[in-house]
Design a protein around this motif. Sequence first.
Motif, PDB file in Angstrom:
ATOM      1  N   ARG A 313      66.947  62.306  -3.199  1.00 29.53           N
ATOM      2  CA  ARG A 313      67.353  61.834  -4.531  1.00 29.53           C
ATOM      3  C   ARG A 313      68.854  61.598  -4.502  1.00 29.53           C
ATOM      4  O   ARG A 313      69.616  62.479  -4.087  1.00 29.53           O
ATOM      5  N   ILE A 314      69.281  60.431  -4.968  1.00 31.03           N
ATOM      6  CA  ILE A 314      70.692  60.049  -4.907  1.00 31.03           C
ATOM      7  C   ILE A 314      71.167  59.633  -6.289  1.00 31.03           C
ATOM      8  O   ILE A 314      70.516  58.838  -6.981  1.00 31.03           O
ATOM      9  N   ARG A 315      72.314  60.162  -6.678  1.00 29.47           N
ATOM     10  CA  ARG A 315      72.991  59.707  -7.884  1.00 29.47           C
ATOM     11  C   ARG A 315      74.429  59.354  -7.507  1.00 29.47           C
ATOM     12  O   ARG A 315      75.094  60.086  -6.776  1.00 29.47           O
ATOM     13  N   MET A 316      74.895  58.223  -8.004  1.00 25.02           N
ATOM     14  CA  MET A 316      76.254  57.776  -7.742  1.00 25.02           C
ATOM     15  C   MET A 316      76.968  57.506  -9.051  1.00 25.02           C
ATOM     16  O   MET A 316      76.357  57.077 -10.035  1.00 25.02           O
ATOM     17  N   GLN A 317      78.269  57.757  -9.045  1.00 27.60           N
ATOM     18  CA  GLN A 317      79.144  57.477 -10.176  1.00 27.60           C
ATOM     19  C   GLN A 317      80.378  56.757  -9.642  1.00 27.60           C
ATOM     20  O   GLN A 317      80.855  57.072  -8.546  1.00 27.60           O
ATOM     21  N   ALA A 318      80.887  55.806 -10.410  1.00 27.81           N
ATOM     22  CA  ALA A 318      82.114  55.121  -9.991  1.00 27.81           C
ATOM     23  C   ALA A 318      82.847  54.619 -11.220  1.00 27.81           C
ATOM     24  O   ALA A 318      82.245  54.293 -12.247  1.00 27.81           O
ATOM     25  N   GLY A 319      84.175  54.561 -11.117  1.00 27.22           N
ATOM     26  CA  GLY A 319      85.003  54.073 -12.214  1.00 27.22           C
ATOM     27  C   GLY A 319      85.079  52.558 -12.212  1.00 27.22           C
ATOM     28  O   GLY A 319      85.239  51.925 -11.166  1.00 27.22           O
ATOM     29  N   ARG A 320      84.984  51.968 -13.376  1.00 27.33           N
ATOM     30  CA  ARG A 320      84.977  50.506 -13.440  1.00 27.33           C
ATOM     31  C   ARG A 320      86.341  49.897 -13.158  1.00 27.33           C
ATOM     32  O   ARG A 320      86.456  48.687 -13.006  1.00 27.33           O
ATOM     33  N   TYR A 321      87.393  50.723 -13.055  1.00 30.81           N
ATOM     34  CA  TYR A 321      88.709  50.212 -12.688  1.00 30.81           C
ATOM     35  C   TYR A 321      89.024  50.429 -11.211  1.00 30.81           C
ATOM     36  O   TYR A 321      90.162  50.268 -10.800  1.00 30.81           O
ATOM     37  N   GLU A 322      88.045  50.814 -10.436  1.00 28.93           N
ATOM     38  CA  GLU A 322      88.208  50.929  -8.980  1.00 28.93           C
ATOM     39  C   GLU A 322      87.217  49.962  -8.332  1.00 28.93           C
ATOM     40  O   GLU A 322      86.181  50.360  -7.814  1.00 28.93           O
ATOM     41  N   SER A 323      87.542  48.676  -8.384  1.00 30.13           N
ATOM     42  CA  SER A 323      86.577  47.642  -8.031  1.00 30.13           C
ATOM     43  C   SER A 323      86.070  47.747  -6.603  1.00 30.13           C
ATOM     44  O   SER A 323      84.896  47.458  -6.333  1.00 30.13           O
ATOM     45  N   THR A 324      86.928  48.164  -5.664  1.00 30.14           N
ATOM     46  CA  THR A 324      86.477  48.237  -4.269  1.00 30.14           C
ATOM     47  C   THR A 324      85.486  49.379  -4.054  1.00 30.14           C
ATOM     48  O   THR A 324      84.869  49.452  -2.990  1.00 30.14           O
ATOM     49  N   VAL A 325      85.341  50.246  -5.028  1.00 31.68           N
ATOM     50  CA  VAL A 325      84.370  51.339  -4.969  1.00 31.68           C
ATOM     51  C   VAL A 325      83.189  51.054  -5.891  1.00 31.68           C
ATOM     52  O   VAL A 325      82.025  51.223  -5.519  1.00 31.68           O
ATOM     53  N   HIS A 326      83.489  50.608  -7.112  1.00 32.15           N
ATOM     54  CA  HIS A 326      82.474  50.410  -8.132  1.00 32.15           C
ATOM     55  C   HIS A 326      81.423  49.383  -7.704  1.00 32.15           C
ATOM     56  O   HIS A 326      80.214  49.622  -7.790  1.00 32.15           O
ATOM     57  N   ASP A 342      64.589  57.013  -5.241  1.00 32.79           N
ATOM     58  CA  ASP A 342      64.995  57.770  -6.434  1.00 32.79           C
ATOM     59  C   ASP A 342      66.517  57.752  -6.463  1.00 32.79           C
ATOM     60  O   ASP A 342      67.189  58.634  -5.914  1.00 32.79           O
ATOM     61  N   VAL A 343      67.078  56.744  -7.080  1.00 34.77           N
ATOM     62  CA  VAL A 343      68.520  56.535  -7.072  1.00 34.77           C
ATOM     63  C   VAL A 343      68.985  56.153  -8.468  1.00 34.77           C
ATOM     64  O   VAL A 343      68.239  55.541  -9.240  1.00 34.77           O
ATOM     65  N   GLY A 344      70.194  56.538  -8.802  1.00 36.82           N
ATOM     66  CA  GLY A 344      70.778  56.165 -10.077  1.00 36.82           C
ATOM     67  C   GLY A 344      72.257  55.898  -9.919  1.00 36.82           C
ATOM     68  O   GLY A 344      72.910  56.458  -9.029  1.00 36.82           O
ATOM     69  N   PHE A 345      72.774  55.033 -10.766  1.00 35.41           N
ATOM     70  CA  PHE A 345      74.196  54.703 -10.736  1.00 35.41           C
ATOM     71  C   PHE A 345      74.741  54.733 -12.149  1.00 35.41           C
ATOM     72  O   PHE A 345      74.126  54.201 -13.070  1.00 35.41           O
ATOM     73  N   ARG A 346      75.906  55.369 -12.321  1.00 40.73           N
ATOM     74  CA  ARG A 346      76.558  55.421 -13.629  1.00 40.73           C
ATOM     75  C   ARG A 346      77.969  54.876 -13.506  1.00 40.73           C
ATOM     76  O   ARG A 346      78.747  55.300 -12.652  1.00 40.73           O
ATOM     77  N   SER A 347      78.294  53.948 -14.378  1.00 39.99           N
ATOM     78  CA  SER A 347      79.631  53.358 -14.435  1.00 39.99           C
ATOM     79  C   SER A 347      80.458  54.117 -15.462  1.00 39.99           C
ATOM     80  O   SER A 347      80.048  54.289 -16.612  1.00 39.99           O
ATOM     81  N   ILE A 348      81.626  54.599 -15.033  1.00 37.62           N
ATOM     82  CA  ILE A 348      82.509  55.397 -15.881  1.00 37.62           C
ATOM     83  C   ILE A 348      83.749  54.579 -16.217  1.00 37.62           C
ATOM     84  O   ILE A 348      84.292  53.887 -15.354  1.00 37.62           O
ATOM     85  N   THR A 349      84.211  54.662 -17.457  1.00 38.12           N
ATOM     86  CA  THR A 349      85.427  53.962 -17.842  1.00 38.12           C
ATOM     87  C   THR A 349      86.628  54.762 -17.365  1.00 38.12           C
ATOM     88  O   THR A 349      87.183  55.590 -18.086  1.00 38.12           O
ATOM     89  N   GLY A 350      87.000  54.529 -16.110  1.00 36.92           N
ATOM     90  CA  GLY A 350      88.114  55.239 -15.505  1.00 36.92           C
ATOM     91  C   GLY A 350      88.415  54.661 -14.145  1.00 36.92           C
ATOM     92  O   GLY A 350      87.838  53.651 -13.729  1.00 36.92           O
ATOM     93  N   GLY A 351      89.330  55.310 -13.430  1.00 37.08           N
ATOM     94  CA  GLY A 351      89.730  54.861 -12.108  1.00 37.08           C
ATOM     95  C   GLY A 351      89.233  55.816 -11.033  1.00 37.08           C
ATOM     96  O   GLY A 351      88.167  56.422 -11.163  1.00 37.08           O
ATOM     97  N   HIS A 352      90.004  55.935  -9.968  1.00 40.73           N
ATOM     98  CA  HIS A 352      89.682  56.826  -8.847  1.00 40.73           C
ATOM     99  C   HIS A 352      90.363  58.151  -9.173  1.00 40.73           C
ATOM    100  O   HIS A 352      91.449  58.445  -8.685  1.00 40.73           O
ATOM    101  N   ASP A 353      89.699  59.007  -9.966  1.00 40.68           N
ATOM    102  CA  ASP A 353      90.476  59.917 -10.794  1.00 40.68           C
ATOM    103  C   ASP A 353      89.781  61.244 -11.039  1.00 40.68           C
ATOM    104  O   ASP A 353      88.638  61.291 -11.507  1.00 40.68           O
ATOM    105  N   TRP A 354      90.529  62.331 -10.764  1.00 42.74           N
ATOM    106  CA  TRP A 354      90.023  63.666 -11.070  1.00 42.74           C
ATOM    107  C   TRP A 354      89.797  63.874 -12.558  1.00 42.74           C
ATOM    108  O   TRP A 354      89.017  64.751 -12.948  1.00 42.74           O
ATOM    109  N   ALA A 355      90.446  63.087 -13.410  1.00 40.66           N
ATOM    110  CA  ALA A 355      90.279  63.267 -14.853  1.00 40.66           C
ATOM    111  C   ALA A 355      88.827  63.082 -15.274  1.00 40.66           C
ATOM    112  O   ALA A 355      88.359  63.750 -16.206  1.00 40.66           O
ATOM    113  N   TRP A 356      88.106  62.180 -14.632  1.00 39.80           N
ATOM    114  CA  TRP A 356      86.682  62.051 -14.973  1.00 39.80           C
ATOM    115  C   TRP A 356      85.775  62.670 -13.931  1.00 39.80           C
ATOM    116  O   TRP A 356      84.642  63.056 -14.247  1.00 39.80           O
ATOM    117  N   TRP A 357      86.232  62.800 -12.689  1.00 43.86           N
ATOM    118  CA  TRP A 357      85.373  63.462 -11.701  1.00 43.86           C
ATOM    119  C   TRP A 357      85.010  64.873 -12.147  1.00 43.86           C
ATOM    120  O   TRP A 357      83.876  65.316 -11.943  1.00 43.86           O
TER     121      TRP A 357
END
Length: 373
Positions: A313-326, A342-357
């Motif tokens: 089972r895989i879940r991924m999250q990425a910030g929409r301001y980190e385009s090379t990752v998102h 069984d995979v999911g992806f969530r887009s977060i309004t942020g960057g490459h950032d501990w603030a949302w991690w």
Amino acid sequence: MEADPQGCPEFRAATFLYREDGPGAPPEAVILSANALVDHRNPAATEFTPLSGSAATRAGLWALTLRMPQDWEASYRITSSPAGLPVPWRTAADRRTVRIAANAGGRDSRNPHVGAAMDGTPTSVLRLPGAPAAPWLAAPTPGHTGPVPRLQELWVPDTLAGRMRKVWLYAPPATGGSVQGLPLVLLHDGQVWARYQNLQATLDSAIRCGALPPVCVALIDSADVETRSRELSGPVGTVDFLGRDVLPVLRGRLPVSPRAEDTVVSGASYGGLAALWQVARYPDLIGKALAQSPSLWRYDLAAYLMPVKDRVRIRMQAGRYESTVHEPAAHLAQVLGEAGADVGFRSITGGHDWAWWSPWLIRGLAEVLEDGN
């Protein structure tokens, strides 16, 4: 500055104020280095403007207003350039140099919400009103040194590298009686989570309020920058250390389940990439991955994950301001999902950032552990 809403229809005006408190001439320029928002092609888009009017002029006030999605979460610094000198982020020629120059300042002294960068230096944190509430999130502890409360230090021999590596162990708050068969979480960049992000206090709170089921967590130290880049960024190194050396030790001394489906590996950036490599290479031992901002620009993992798509089972999250990752993460989730994984992806309004991690780690773990399967 207007950001692409990407499914977030409401915006807020985020206004930042700056005042030079020291003596001397006013600065030549002031810039906001909010994670991933500084555009090296147009750094002026995040520069402050001196406020006009007699009172504002006397106070030396500068202001910047950004129009941002209402769920934006970011860490930031404010950097001023001394009067009469070239402005470094304007004279720099490449993306990296521009961002380093813009990020050279300090935290916003008038913002009480403090975060921590990967090296432990303090940052300021902003969360707009639409960001999900995280009442269980503990305050970070930037610059912390010495023993870490609530965690046990363990040194595990890395048989391939021929050296000892540090692992911090977290056990959930006592619930009374004998607890066995708990899920086990393996978390990369453990030194950051333990020393600076205060994860152990967040876990305590999240478990007590029911936001996360009781879990044991092993926080894997990634050592220094050079070692991390060499051993955490690919399919071997730390990935083999976890599968070969760490898991047998942990399952022998923690009250955790031995099943792969009860074992989660997680991390951010290189750690997120390593989490995906882990389930690709060791699906019999570790059956779940939560990858935050995985550095997929290094590898195309689709071919490696396809053979195990029915076992993990895989879940991924990425910030929409980190385009090379998102974009690569969203694409990988789509490819695997269309193949029945069984995979999911969530887009977060942020960057490459501990603030949302930090808050989204708890939410992501709760999701990937849901139903225990």
